[in-house]
Every structure is written in structure tokens, then in C-alpha cells.
Design a protein around this motif. Structure first.
Motif, PDB file in Angstrom:
ATOM      1  N   GLU A  45      31.796  37.829  28.942  1.00 49.35           N
ATOM      2  CA  GLU A  45      30.746  38.298  28.017  1.00 49.35           C
ATOM      3  C   GLU A  45      30.133  37.176  27.200  1.00 49.35           C
ATOM      4  N   SER A  46      30.790  36.038  27.081  1.00 51.86           N
ATOM      5  CA  SER A  46      30.227  34.956  26.274  1.00 51.86           C
ATOM      6  C   SER A  46      29.630  33.812  27.100  1.00 51.86           C
ATOM      7  N   ASP A  47      29.834  33.832  28.413  1.00 48.33           N
ATOM      8  CA  ASP A  47      29.320  32.765  29.279  1.00 48.33           C
ATOM      9  C   ASP A  47      28.875  33.384  30.601  1.00 48.33           C
ATOM     10  N   PRO A  48      27.568  33.464  30.842  1.00 42.19           N
ATOM     11  CA  PRO A  48      27.075  34.121  32.060  1.00 42.19           C
ATOM     12  C   PRO A  48      27.431  33.393  33.356  1.00 42.19           C
ATOM     13  N   ASN A  49      27.972  32.191  33.243  1.00 41.13           N
ATOM     14  CA  ASN A  49      28.363  31.428  34.430  1.00 41.13           C
ATOM     15  C   ASN A  49      29.879  31.350  34.596  1.00 41.13           C
ATOM     16  N   ARG A  50      30.591  32.149  33.800  1.00 40.68           N
ATOM     17  CA  ARG A  50      32.056  32.227  33.898  1.00 40.68           C
ATOM     18  C   ARG A  50      32.422  33.581  34.475  1.00 40.68           C
ATOM     19  N   PHE A  51      33.194  33.570  35.568  1.00 39.31           N
ATOM     20  CA  PHE A  51      33.588  34.796  36.246  1.00 39.31           C
ATOM     21  C   PHE A  51      35.093  34.814  36.450  1.00 39.31           C
ATOM     22  N   TYR A  52      35.590  36.013  36.699  1.00 39.72           N
ATOM     23  CA  TYR A  52      36.994  36.215  37.037  1.00 39.72           C
ATOM     24  C   TYR A  52      37.035  37.112  38.266  1.00 39.72           C
ATOM     25  N   LEU A  53      37.837  36.731  39.237  1.00 42.95           N
ATOM     26  CA  LEU A  53      38.117  37.603  40.368  1.00 42.95           C
ATOM     27  C   LEU A  53      39.468  38.241  40.094  1.00 42.95           C
ATOM     28  N   SER A  54      39.492  39.552  40.070  1.00 45.34           N
ATOM     29  CA  SER A  54      40.730  40.308  39.889  1.00 45.34           C
ATOM     30  C   SER A  54      40.931  41.123  41.152  1.00 45.34           C
ATOM     31  N   GLU A  55      42.033  40.853  41.837  1.00 48.73           N
ATOM     32  CA  GLU A  55      42.273  41.484  43.125  1.00 48.73           C
ATOM     33  C   GLU A  55      43.687  42.062  43.169  1.00 48.73           C
ATOM     34  N   ALA A  56      43.848  43.150  43.886  1.00 44.76           N
ATOM     35  CA  ALA A  56      45.170  43.755  44.058  1.00 44.76           C
ATOM     36  C   ALA A  56      45.379  44.067  45.535  1.00 44.76           C
ATOM     37  N   TYR A  57      46.596  43.814  45.973  1.00 44.70           N
ATOM     38  CA  TYR A  57      46.978  44.007  47.366  1.00 44.70           C
ATOM     39  C   TYR A  57      48.247  44.843  47.429  1.00 44.70           C
ATOM     40  N   GLU A  58      48.462  45.484  48.554  1.00 46.40           N
ATOM     41  CA  GLU A  58      49.652  46.308  48.747  1.00 46.40           C
ATOM     42  C   GLU A  58      50.924  45.519  48.446  1.00 46.40           C
ATOM     43  N   ASP A  59      50.955  44.263  48.892  1.00 46.04           N
ATOM     44  CA  ASP A  59      52.101  43.387  48.652  1.00 46.04           C
ATOM     45  C   ASP A  59      51.651  41.947  48.885  1.00 46.04           C
ATOM     46  N   LYS A  60      52.576  41.018  48.680  1.00 47.56           N
ATOM     47  CA  LYS A  60      52.229  39.605  48.832  1.00 47.56           C
ATOM     48  C   LYS A  60      51.802  39.287  50.264  1.00 47.56           C
ATOM     49  N   ALA A  61      52.414  39.928  51.233  1.00 41.48           N
ATOM     50  CA  ALA A  61      52.044  39.697  52.635  1.00 41.48           C
ATOM     51  C   ALA A  61      50.587  40.089  52.887  1.00 41.48           C
ATOM     52  N   ALA A  62      50.118  41.169  52.271  1.00 43.24           N
ATOM     53  CA  ALA A  62      48.719  41.589  52.430  1.00 43.24           C
ATOM     54  C   ALA A  62      47.785  40.564  51.797  1.00 43.24           C
ATOM     55  N   PHE A  63      48.185  40.011  50.641  1.00 47.12           N
ATOM     56  CA  PHE A  63      47.381  38.958  50.015  1.00 47.12           C
ATOM     57  C   PHE A  63      47.312  37.736  50.922  1.00 47.12           C
ATOM     58  N   GLU A  64      48.444  37.332  51.465  1.00 58.53           N
ATOM     59  CA  GLU A  64      48.471  36.164  52.344  1.00 58.53           C
ATOM     60  C   GLU A  64      47.632  36.391  53.599  1.00 58.53           C
ATOM     61  N   ALA A  65      47.658  37.610  54.130  1.00 56.54           N
ATOM     62  CA  ALA A  65      46.801  37.932  55.282  1.00 56.54           C
ATOM     63  C   ALA A  65      45.336  37.785  54.904  1.00 56.54           C
ATOM     64  N   HIS A  66      44.981  38.253  53.705  1.00 57.90           N
ATOM     65  CA  HIS A  66      43.600  38.101  53.229  1.00 57.90           C
ATOM     66  C   HIS A  66      43.244  36.624  53.078  1.00 57.90           C
ATOM     67  N   ALA A  67      44.131  35.866  52.420  1.00 58.88           N
ATOM     68  CA  ALA A  67      43.867  34.448  52.156  1.00 58.88           C
ATOM     69  C   ALA A  67      43.731  33.631  53.444  1.00 58.88           C
ATOM     70  N   ASN A  68      44.350  34.084  54.512  1.00 52.47           N
ATOM     71  CA  ASN A  68      44.263  33.388  55.797  1.00 52.47           C
ATOM     72  C   ASN A  68      43.249  34.019  56.748  1.00 52.47           C
ATOM     73  N   GLY A  69      42.571  35.050  56.283  1.00 54.91           N
ATOM     74  CA  GLY A  69      41.651  35.793  57.138  1.00 54.91           C
ATOM     75  C   GLY A  69      40.228  35.261  57.137  1.00 54.91           C
ATOM     76  N   SER A  70      39.447  35.795  58.027  1.00 56.60           N
ATOM     77  CA  SER A  70      38.077  35.313  58.217  1.00 56.60           C
ATOM     78  C   SER A  70      37.151  35.629  57.039  1.00 56.60           C
ATOM     79  N   TYR A  71      37.361  36.761  56.356  1.00 55.88           N
ATOM     80  CA  TYR A  71      36.468  37.117  55.238  1.00 55.88           C
ATOM     81  C   TYR A  71      36.633  36.135  54.089  1.00 55.88           C
ATOM     82  N   PHE A  72      37.879  35.786  53.777  1.00 58.14           N
ATOM     83  CA  PHE A  72      38.121  34.821  52.709  1.00 58.14           C
ATOM     84  C   PHE A  72      37.599  33.446  53.111  1.00 58.14           C
ATOM     85  N   GLN A  73      37.795  33.052  54.357  1.00 61.49           N
ATOM     86  CA  GLN A  73      37.316  31.747  54.808  1.00 61.49           C
ATOM     87  C   GLN A  73      35.789  31.664  54.732  1.00 61.49           C
ATOM     88  N   THR A  74      35.116  32.757  55.058  1.00 63.06           N
ATOM     89  CA  THR A  74      33.651  32.809  54.932  1.00 63.06           C
ATOM     90  C   THR A  74      33.249  32.680  53.473  1.00 63.06           C
TER      91      THR A  74
END
Length: 102
Positions: A45-74
């Protein structure tokens, strides 16, 4: 549930590029990655160029799959030019519930 929060400072001239890349990553991940539970882009709210990504996954393995997946790489490729400084990991961990108290 495994949760991450990343703080991002974006170059003003690449703000819209970053937003579009983040929204595309969110859309593709939520639609096609079964372990992705939540994907939110938050503008400071105080800096229009400051953002936060807040993400939730079923478990750590799902996060790791996302982090190694094509959508994240893109997303990484599309957003790499946007950062005014290196992204900062603010949270990486498992969400606790009252039944998890020890």
C-alpha cells in the motif's frame, strides 16, 4: 499446507510486465498443478512497485514440483528483467493448525 511468501521490488518501467507474468503463472499453476492451493499477488500500500507473492501448496513436494515445472520457469524468464533487486524469501514453511500443537 506448505506456504511461501516472497517480497519483490519491481522496476517501475516493468511493473505491468511483472503483473501480467505473475497473473499468467498463477492462472496456469492453479489450473494445471493439482497441489497448488492458493496463489496471490499483493501490492504494497505504500510502494506501488513493491509486491508480495503469497502461495500455498498441498505440501512441500507440490511446491517443489511447481518450482521445477514449466509454468514457474516461464514466469522466471518473463520476470527476470523486472526486478529492481533480488527477490527476498520472507516465509517458507508448513501452516500450523491447532491439532498440530506439540
Amino acid at each position: 499446507m506448505y506456504v511461501i511468501v516472497v517480497g519483490l521490488q519491481i522496476k517501475p518501467e516493468h511493473r505491468q510486465d511483472f503483473i501480467e507474468a505473475a497473473f499468467q503463472n498463477s492462472h496456469d499453476s492453479r489450473l494445471n498443478e493439482p497441489g497448488t492451493r492458493r496463489f496471490e499477488l499483493i501490492k504494497d500500500e505504500s510502494d506501488p512497485n513493491r509486491f508480495y507473492l503469497s502461495e500455498a501448496y498441498e505440501d512441500k513436494a507440490a511446491f517443489e514440483a511447481h518450482a521445477n515445472g514449466s509454468y514457474f520457469q516461464t514466469f522466471v524468464a518473463a520476470s527476470s528483467k523486472c526486478y529492481a533487486q533480488k527477490p527476498v524469501w520472507l516465509v517458507k514453511g508448513t501452516m500450523m493448525a491447532p491439532s498440530d500443537e506439540a
